[in-house]
Design an enzyme around this catalytic site. Structure first.
Site, PDB file in Angstrom:
ATOM      1  N   ALA A 178     -16.618  66.229  49.127  1.00 35.43           N
ATOM      2  CA  ALA A 178     -15.336  66.556  49.154  1.00 35.43           C
ATOM      3  C   ALA A 178     -15.031  67.773  48.240  1.00 35.43           C
ATOM      4  CB  ALA A 178     -14.669  65.159  49.779  1.00 35.43           C
ATOM      5  N   ARG A 208      -8.659  67.457  48.749  1.00 40.69           N
ATOM      6  CA  ARG A 208      -7.489  67.613  48.102  1.00 40.69           C
ATOM      7  C   ARG A 208      -6.290  68.093  49.540  1.00 40.69           C
ATOM      8  NH1 ARG A 208      -7.566  71.758  44.161  1.00 40.69           N
ATOM      9  NH2 ARG A 208      -9.937  70.915  44.358  1.00 40.69           N
ATOM     10  N   GLU A 261     -22.478  56.000  49.621  1.00 35.60           N
ATOM     11  CA  GLU A 261     -21.340  56.724  50.235  1.00 35.60           C
ATOM     12  C   GLU A 261     -20.576  55.632  49.615  1.00 35.60           C
ATOM     13  OE1 GLU A 261     -18.468  59.024  50.424  1.00 35.60           O
ATOM     14  OE2 GLU A 261     -19.190  60.323  51.315  1.00 35.60           O
ATOM     15  N   ASP A 262     -19.140  55.531  48.871  1.00 34.30           N
ATOM     16  CA  ASP A 262     -18.198  54.669  48.444  1.00 34.30           C
ATOM     17  C   ASP A 262     -16.599  55.306  49.641  1.00 34.30           C
ATOM     18  OD1 ASP A 262     -17.107  57.502  47.579  1.00 34.30           O
ATOM     19  OD2 ASP A 262     -15.868  56.217  46.167  1.00 34.30           O
ATOM     20  N   VAL A 302     -12.014  61.928  51.092  1.00 35.19           N
ATOM     21  CA  VAL A 302     -10.889  63.086  51.964  1.00 35.19           C
ATOM     22  C   VAL A 302     -10.425  64.234  51.298  1.00 35.19           C
ATOM     23  CG1 VAL A 302      -8.486  63.053  52.874  1.00 35.19           C
ATOM     24  CG2 VAL A 302     -10.374  61.116  53.147  1.00 35.19           C
TER      25      VAL A 302
HETATM   26  C1  BG6 Z   1     -13.805  63.344  47.274  1.00 28.37           C
HETATM   27  C2  BG6 Z   1     -12.906  62.746  46.695  1.00 28.37           C
HETATM   28  O1  BG6 Z   1     -14.900  63.207  46.515  1.00 28.37           O
HETATM   29  O2  BG6 Z   1     -13.174  64.314  46.274  1.00 28.37           O
HETATM   30  C3  BG6 Z   1     -11.178  62.388  47.365  1.00 28.37           C
HETATM   31  O3  BG6 Z   1     -12.941  61.082  46.887  1.00 28.37           O
HETATM   32  C4  BG6 Z   1     -10.927  63.992  46.212  1.00 28.37           C
HETATM   33  O4  BG6 Z   1     -10.508  60.958  46.323  1.00 28.37           O
HETATM   34  C5  BG6 Z   1     -11.514  64.767  47.344  1.00 28.37           C
HETATM   35  O5  BG6 Z   1      -9.571  64.322  46.609  1.00 28.37           O
HETATM   36  C6  BG6 Z   1     -11.865  66.291  46.868  1.00 28.37           C
HETATM   37  O6  BG6 Z   1     -11.806  66.337  45.399  1.00 28.37           O
HETATM   38  P1  BG6 Z   1     -11.205  67.625  44.940  1.00 28.37           P
HETATM   39  O7  BG6 Z   1     -11.730  67.756  42.976  1.00 28.37           O
HETATM   40  O8  BG6 Z   1     -11.435  68.822  45.238  1.00 28.37           O
HETATM   41  O9  BG6 Z   1      -9.518  67.769  44.521  1.00 28.37           O
HETATM   42 MG    MG Z   2     -16.932  58.746  47.097  1.00 32.39          MG
END
Ligand code: BG6
Ligand code: MG
Length: 232
Positions: free
Chosen positions: A115, A49, A169-170, A47
């Protein structure tokens, strides 16, 4: 052998950064008087940030001004990046290079579908940037997982039909996104969390090269849903 599109999530699939996100969010949440469990944390995986902070505030029944909200997002990222800064190739998850190199040797197109807005930095840190033919990250997506946009964009960049793509995917949200994109969804982690995936493996050490060959040979499809992990 059919050309497939193999799409990999980043955090918790390629590198062990899911734990850093957890630590950084825990600390941030504590600062505003909110606590959450590892089970709740599953909802933050995959999800964005912004959505993650919204959820945390919702759990704690907190509302913040837009300015404070943005300040906390930056704070979390700064803290998260202190972990990323020290990352080494050793933090690539077991057998990930083996799988990537095998698929490259079979001339299969590879994409990242994450993401994260830090994807480039992280892939560069662990020297995996050049393995991918396409990178779709948090900077290139309007609607995050569980919306399929990230994976559909990756398929488009690879020039592969979504039906011929496979997603690793996890996160529950990521599996939902892969399914919504009509791609084969492969969960990396816990079966009880990733029960909507077509296949679930604890990690890449459980994925045999034969399994990957079978995908390329169309012997494994979305319809032949079984849990190989549990068959063992
Ligand atoms: C996803 C993570 O890959 O990226 C999430 O599983 C995270 O936990 C999201 O919030 C956004 O990442 P970032 O590095 O842009 O804050
Ligand atoms: Mg992941």
């Amino acid at each position: 052998m059919t050309k497939k599109g193999f799409i990999f999530d980043l955090d918790g699939v390629i590198v062990d950064t899911a734990k850093y996100h957890f630590l950084a969010w825990k600390k941030l949440a504590k600062g505003v008087g909110v606590d959450f469990t590892e089970i709740q944390n599953e909802q933050l995986k995959g999800v964005s940030r912004q959505k993650s902070l919204e959820k945390i505030l919702e759990w704690g029944n907190k509302t913040l001004s837009e300015e404070e909200f943005n300040r906390l997002m930056s704070l979390k990222n700064e803290d998260y990046l202190t972990y990323v800064e020290n990352m080494k190739e050793e933090e690539i998850l077991p057998d990930v290079p083996k799988v990537l190199n095998f698929l490259i040797s079979k001339e299969q197109p590879l994409a990242l579908g994450s993401a994260s807005k830090n994807a480039h930095t992280i892939l560069d840190k662990v020297n995996l940037l050049e393995k991918f033919d396409a990178i779709v990250d948090g900077n290139g997506v309007k609607i995050g997982k569980p919306n399929p946009e990230v994976f559909l964009n990756a398929a488009k960049l690879l020039g592969v039909n979504p039906n011929d793509c496979i997603v690793f995917e996890d996160a529950k949200a990521g599996i939902e996104a892969a399914n919504a994109a009509h791609m084969i969804s492969i969960g990396i982690g816990d079966q009880s969390v990733l029960n909507e995936a077509d296949y679930v493996f604890k990690d890449f050490t459980e994925i045999s090269l034969d399994f990957l060959e079978d995908i390329m040979a169309n012997k494994i499809t979305k319809q032949t849903k079984t849990n190989l992990s549990n068959d063992k």
